[in-house]
Design a protein around this motif. Structure first.
Motif, PDB file in Angstrom:
ATOM      1  N   MET A 111     -19.712  20.342  -4.318  1.00  0.00           N
ATOM      2  CA  MET A 111     -19.274  20.394  -2.927  1.00  0.00           C
ATOM      3  C   MET A 111     -18.787  21.779  -2.500  1.00  0.00           C
ATOM      4  SD  MET A 111     -19.770  17.650  -1.401  1.00  0.00           S
ATOM      5  CE  MET A 111     -20.073  15.899  -1.626  1.00  0.00           C
ATOM      6  N   GLY A 112     -18.605  22.705  -3.442  1.00  0.00           N
ATOM      7  CA  GLY A 112     -18.099  24.021  -3.073  1.00  0.00           C
ATOM      8  C   GLY A 112     -16.614  23.998  -2.790  1.00  0.00           C
ATOM      9  N   ASN A 113     -16.139  25.079  -2.157  1.00  0.00           N
ATOM     10  CA  ASN A 113     -14.686  25.272  -2.012  1.00  0.00           C
ATOM     11  C   ASN A 113     -14.126  24.526  -0.812  1.00  0.00           C
ATOM     12  OD1 ASN A 113     -16.031  26.898  -0.223  1.00  0.00           O
ATOM     13  ND2 ASN A 113     -14.593  28.591  -0.378  1.00  0.00           N
ATOM     14  N   GLN A 114     -14.418  23.241  -0.725  1.00  0.00           N
ATOM     15  CA  GLN A 114     -13.901  22.406   0.366  1.00  0.00           C
ATOM     16  C   GLN A 114     -13.153  21.238  -0.290  1.00  0.00           C
ATOM     17  OE1 GLN A 114     -14.108  23.229   3.615  1.00  0.00           O
ATOM     18  NE2 GLN A 114     -12.850  21.463   4.106  1.00  0.00           N
ATOM     19  N   PRO A 115     -11.848  21.403  -0.527  1.00  0.00           N
ATOM     20  CA  PRO A 115     -11.130  20.436  -1.371  1.00  0.00           C
ATOM     21  C   PRO A 115     -11.236  18.981  -0.914  1.00  0.00           C
ATOM     22  CG  PRO A 115      -9.784  22.375  -1.016  1.00  0.00           C
ATOM     23  CD  PRO A 115     -10.980  22.521  -0.115  1.00  0.00           C
ATOM     24  N   MET A 158       0.859  -1.181   0.000  1.00  0.00           N
ATOM     25  CA  MET A 158       0.000   0.000   0.000  1.00  0.00           C
ATOM     26  C   MET A 158       0.893   1.227   0.000  1.00  0.00           C
ATOM     27  SD  MET A 158      -1.256  -0.576   3.901  1.00  0.00           S
ATOM     28  CE  MET A 158      -1.806   1.052   4.353  1.00  0.00           C
ATOM     29  N   TRP A 159       0.372   2.302  -0.530  1.00  0.00           N
ATOM     30  CA  TRP A 159       1.182   3.516  -0.626  1.00  0.00           C
ATOM     31  C   TRP A 159       0.258   4.723  -0.710  1.00  0.00           C
ATOM     32  CZ3 TRP A 159       0.121   0.162  -4.543  1.00  0.00           C
ATOM     33  CH2 TRP A 159      -0.446   0.691  -5.704  1.00  0.00           C
ATOM     34  N   GLY A 160       0.844   5.901  -0.655  1.00  0.00           N
ATOM     35  CA  GLY A 160       0.072   7.126  -0.787  1.00  0.00           C
ATOM     36  C   GLY A 160       0.689   8.026  -1.841  1.00  0.00           C
ATOM     37  N   GLY A 161      -0.154   8.743  -2.538  1.00  0.00           N
ATOM     38  CA  GLY A 161       0.312   9.734  -3.502  1.00  0.00           C
ATOM     39  C   GLY A 161      -0.286  11.091  -3.141  1.00  0.00           C
ATOM     40  N   ILE A 162       0.441  12.166  -3.427  1.00  0.00           N
ATOM     41  CA  ILE A 162      -0.022  13.502  -3.054  1.00  0.00           C
ATOM     42  C   ILE A 162      -0.786  14.131  -4.210  1.00  0.00           C
ATOM     43  CG2 ILE A 162       0.682  15.774  -2.218  1.00  0.00           C
ATOM     44  CD1 ILE A 162       1.131  13.393  -0.312  1.00  0.00           C
ATOM     45  N   MET A 163      -2.002  14.597  -3.895  1.00  0.00           N
ATOM     46  CA  MET A 163      -2.892  15.159  -4.892  1.00  0.00           C
ATOM     47  C   MET A 163      -2.943  16.679  -4.761  1.00  0.00           C
ATOM     48  SD  MET A 163      -4.310  12.298  -5.898  1.00  0.00           S
ATOM     49  CE  MET A 163      -3.037  11.158  -5.399  1.00  0.00           C
ATOM     50  N   ASP A 164      -2.962  17.369  -5.887  1.00  0.00           N
ATOM     51  CA  ASP A 164      -3.389  18.773  -5.927  1.00  0.00           C
ATOM     52  C   ASP A 164      -4.904  18.783  -5.828  1.00  0.00           C
ATOM     53  OD1 ASP A 164      -0.883  19.811  -6.490  1.00  0.00           O
ATOM     54  OD2 ASP A 164      -1.445  20.698  -8.405  1.00  0.00           O
ATOM     55  N   MET A 165      -5.479  18.971  -4.635  1.00  0.00           N
ATOM     56  CA  MET A 165      -6.947  19.040  -4.569  1.00  0.00           C
ATOM     57  C   MET A 165      -7.374  20.489  -4.789  1.00  0.00           C
ATOM     58  SD  MET A 165      -7.951  15.942  -4.211  1.00  0.00           S
ATOM     59  CE  MET A 165      -9.697  16.271  -3.961  1.00  0.00           C
ATOM     60  N   SER A 166      -8.067  20.734  -5.893  1.00  0.00           N
ATOM     61  CA  SER A 166      -8.452  22.114  -6.218  1.00  0.00           C
ATOM     62  C   SER A 166      -9.778  22.451  -5.548  1.00  0.00           C
ATOM     63  CB  SER A 166      -8.557  22.285  -7.736  1.00  0.00           C
ATOM     64  OG  SER A 166      -9.675  21.575  -8.218  1.00  0.00           O
ATOM     65  N   MET A 167     -10.140  23.714  -5.643  1.00  0.00           N
ATOM     66  CA  MET A 167     -11.312  24.199  -4.910  1.00  0.00           C
ATOM     67  C   MET A 167     -12.642  23.783  -5.541  1.00  0.00           C
ATOM     68  SD  MET A 167     -10.700  25.858  -2.122  1.00  0.00           S
ATOM     69  CE  MET A 167      -9.123  26.030  -1.285  1.00  0.00           C
ATOM     70  N   ASP A 168     -12.628  23.310  -6.774  1.00  0.00           N
ATOM     71  CA  ASP A 168     -13.872  22.814  -7.362  1.00  0.00           C
ATOM     72  C   ASP A 168     -13.730  21.387  -7.900  1.00  0.00           C
ATOM     73  OD1 ASP A 168     -12.299  23.308  -9.540  1.00  0.00           O
ATOM     74  OD2 ASP A 168     -13.719  24.608 -10.587  1.00  0.00           O
ATOM     75  N   GLY A 169     -12.599  20.761  -7.619  1.00  0.00           N
ATOM     76  CA  GLY A 169     -12.420  19.379  -8.054  1.00  0.00           C
ATOM     77  C   GLY A 169     -11.989  19.245  -9.499  1.00  0.00           C
ATOM     78  N   SER A 170     -11.742  20.349 -10.182  1.00  0.00           N
ATOM     79  CA  SER A 170     -11.337  20.311 -11.587  1.00  0.00           C
ATOM     80  C   SER A 170      -9.953  20.952 -11.752  1.00  0.00           C
ATOM     81  CB  SER A 170     -12.362  21.034 -12.467  1.00  0.00           C
ATOM     82  OG  SER A 170     -13.587  20.342 -12.427  1.00  0.00           O
ATOM     83  N   PRO A 171      -9.277  20.635 -12.846  1.00  0.00           N
ATOM     84  CA  PRO A 171      -7.888  21.076 -13.007  1.00  0.00           C
ATOM     85  C   PRO A 171      -7.742  22.494 -13.553  1.00  0.00           C
ATOM     86  CG  PRO A 171      -8.520  19.710 -14.853  1.00  0.00           C
ATOM     87  CD  PRO A 171      -9.706  19.725 -13.920  1.00  0.00           C
TER      88      PRO A 171
END
Lengths: 416, 95
Positions: free
Chosen positions: A409-413, A333-346
């Motif tokens: 969901m609004g601005n809750q990454p 198992m492992w973890g990767g770091i995500m850019d979580m944006s404020m609307d879920g889109s890039p």
């Protein structure tokens, strides 16, 4: 050096002495026309399309570690284009179409396997929502089919459809979705870019930007200053850290997403199944391991590891619908770091600094987007205008109220 | 992660809901001249540092207090936990 069946036979008969390195290891030059920061899937794809489709010259990809050592090697390898919103769906469908032709295009076996993806539903309301999503997909010319529980049972007879809390009432299938060998994506793009003259410079960390009079003139790196006419950043997961060197604050939080692989089993999972209500999704790799995951941990982090509450949550979700999988042992198992944006889109856009371009905010959906992200970022870098399928991925959409919020969901990454 | 709650002692982080950067305490005040751009900055832009980060956690499955937790985003080490109420008051918010 092109790969072909004939070549494999010839090398097998001559002791495999004719293979050469798939890409060079060049020293950085003093100046490039275009520098891409980040030798992951998106950065390498960008360089590949810049050279191949947009005929750009003097391109370098700078990677702080080794290529393919970041998120392109840390994901669960799923491709799909089952999005609802107009700002997203044409982009992801473009990506899926590029996946379909990718191996021929870059002459590398990426093991693209369109084994299908299935999103499970559990209630009337969810059925309505998924029918709407399927219809939106079909309006964009994308395949989508609602399946009954009986149809799903034919493919997954061991699926627990009678769970008291989440009985399975059907599902939305995209048969063209599937999986890809993720490392081969990085290697294929790297090889294709290198053979067209792109310098792929590994172990070269960008430590700052040289910005004068609002124009970016190059980058400071661990291997010295490198000048550039244009600089494109494609380092999702570390975007905020990199762009802080240009005094930019982003609409992004970094979060960890965990993934899991079981021991190798005989073929049991024909496709990809997602159990969104229970925070679980699963496919089976060609090696036989069950590849699965769930939600992000939900707090800001740059540690490439998660915590146990999410491990428990993911495994509970898996046991609810696939009780038989409880007999399989977890291998890694492992973890990767995500850019979580404020609307879920890039975001694929110019910055306010002349000559500095940005690609990031991919949340946990970056892998499937790799080819289209590369194509659209290359378009932006080469022509200074957004690709027609990426016009919505602007920086200013948050200030102008033009969010692309698939989940509402609004601005809750951490809720996207 | 274990969060050392100032009132309740060490608690499992799974009891909490995460909100985000503790700068969300400092909501712009239109009566003091805050502009739409200030609200955009407040609502959407984040420092997102790699290292020490002050952040808001809500003890949803506990005493329902809001905490300001100082936590390292590289190691998950927690160095300080305060009641958000106290932090807000020290910054002149609330009464």
């Amino acid at each position: 050096m092109r790969f072909s069946g004939l070549r494999v036979i010839k090398e097998a008969l001559t002791g495999h002495k004719g293979w050469t390195p798939a890409w060079r290891d060049p020293e950085p030059q003093a100046h490039y026309d275009i520098i891409i920061i980040g030798g992951g899937g998106h950065g390498l794809a960008t360089a590949y399309y810049l050279a191949k489709e947009f005929k750009q010259k003097r391109i370098a990809v700078l990677e702080k570690g080794w290529i393919g050592g970041g998120n392109v090697g840390r994901n669960t390898t799923i491709i799909r284009s089952n999005y609802l919103l107009d700002g997203n769906e044409p982009f992801y469908e473009m990506s899926l179409k590029l996946w379909e032709g990718l191996e021929q295009d870059f002459n590398f076996n990426a093991m693209v396997s369109q084994r299908g993806i299935l999103n499970l539903i559990h209630s009337d309301a969810q059925r309505d929502a998924f029918i709407r999503r399927g219809n939106a997909m079909r309006l964009n010319g994308v395949d989508a089919e609602m399946l009954t529980t009986a149809q799903i049972k034919e493919r997954y007879p061991y699926l627990n459809t009678e769970d008291a809390r989440f009985p399975i009432k059907g599902g939305l299938a995209q048969h063209r979705g599937g999986t890809v060998r993720h490392d081969a994506v990085a290697w294929g793009y790297a090889r294709g870019a290198d053979s067209r003259g792109v310098d792929i410079i590994q172990n070269c960390e960008v430590t700052g930007f040289k910005i004068e009079n609002g124009k970016c003139l190059g980058v400071e790196t661990s291997r010295g200053f490198i000048g550039a006419t244009k600089v494109g950043c494609a380092v999702a997961g570390s975007s905020s850290r990199l762009m802080a060197h240009a005094n930019m604050r982003l609409p992004i939080e970094s979060h960890v997403l965990q993934a899991f692989v079981s021991e190798g089993l005989k073929p049991v999972m024909p496709g990809v199944v997602t159990f969104g209500a229970g925070h679980f999704y699963c496919s089976q790799s060609d090696k036989g391991g069950l590849v699965f995951g769930g939600d992000i941990d939900g707090y800001n982090t740059y540690a490439q590891r998660g915590n146990l509450p999410v491990v428990e949550d993911v495994c509970e979700g898996g046991m609810a619908i696939f009780p038989a999988f409880g007999r399989a042992r977890l291998l890694r198992m492992w973890g990767g770091i995500m850019d979580m944006s404020m609307d879920g889109s890039p975001i694929i856009d110019k910055t306010h600094i002349d000559g500095l371009y940005f690609n990031g905010g991919w949340c946990y959906g970056g892998f499937k987007a790799t080819p289209a992200s590369g194509m659209c970022f290359a378009h932006l870098l080469a022509r200074d205008a957004p690709h027609p399928n990426a016009t919505a991925y602007r920086f200013d959409r948050f200030e102008k109220g033009l969010m692309i919020d698939e989940k509402g969901m609004g601005n809750q990454p951490n809720l996207h | 992660m274990i969060i050392d709650h100032p009132l309740l002692g060490p608690r499992d982080s799974a009891e909490f809901t995460y909100k985000g950067d503790a700068r969300l305490i400092d909501r712009p005040d239109p009566e003091k001249g805050a502009t739409a751009h200030d609200f955009y900055d407040y609502g959407y832009l984040r420092d997102n540092p790699a290292g020490w980060h002050e952040e808001l956690w809500f003890h949803e499955a506990g005493d329902r207090s809001w905490l300001v937790v100082t936590r390292n985003t590289l190691t998950h080490e927690i160095s300080k936990v305060e009641l958000a109420r106290d932090v807000a008051r020290s910054r002149g918010r609330s009464k």
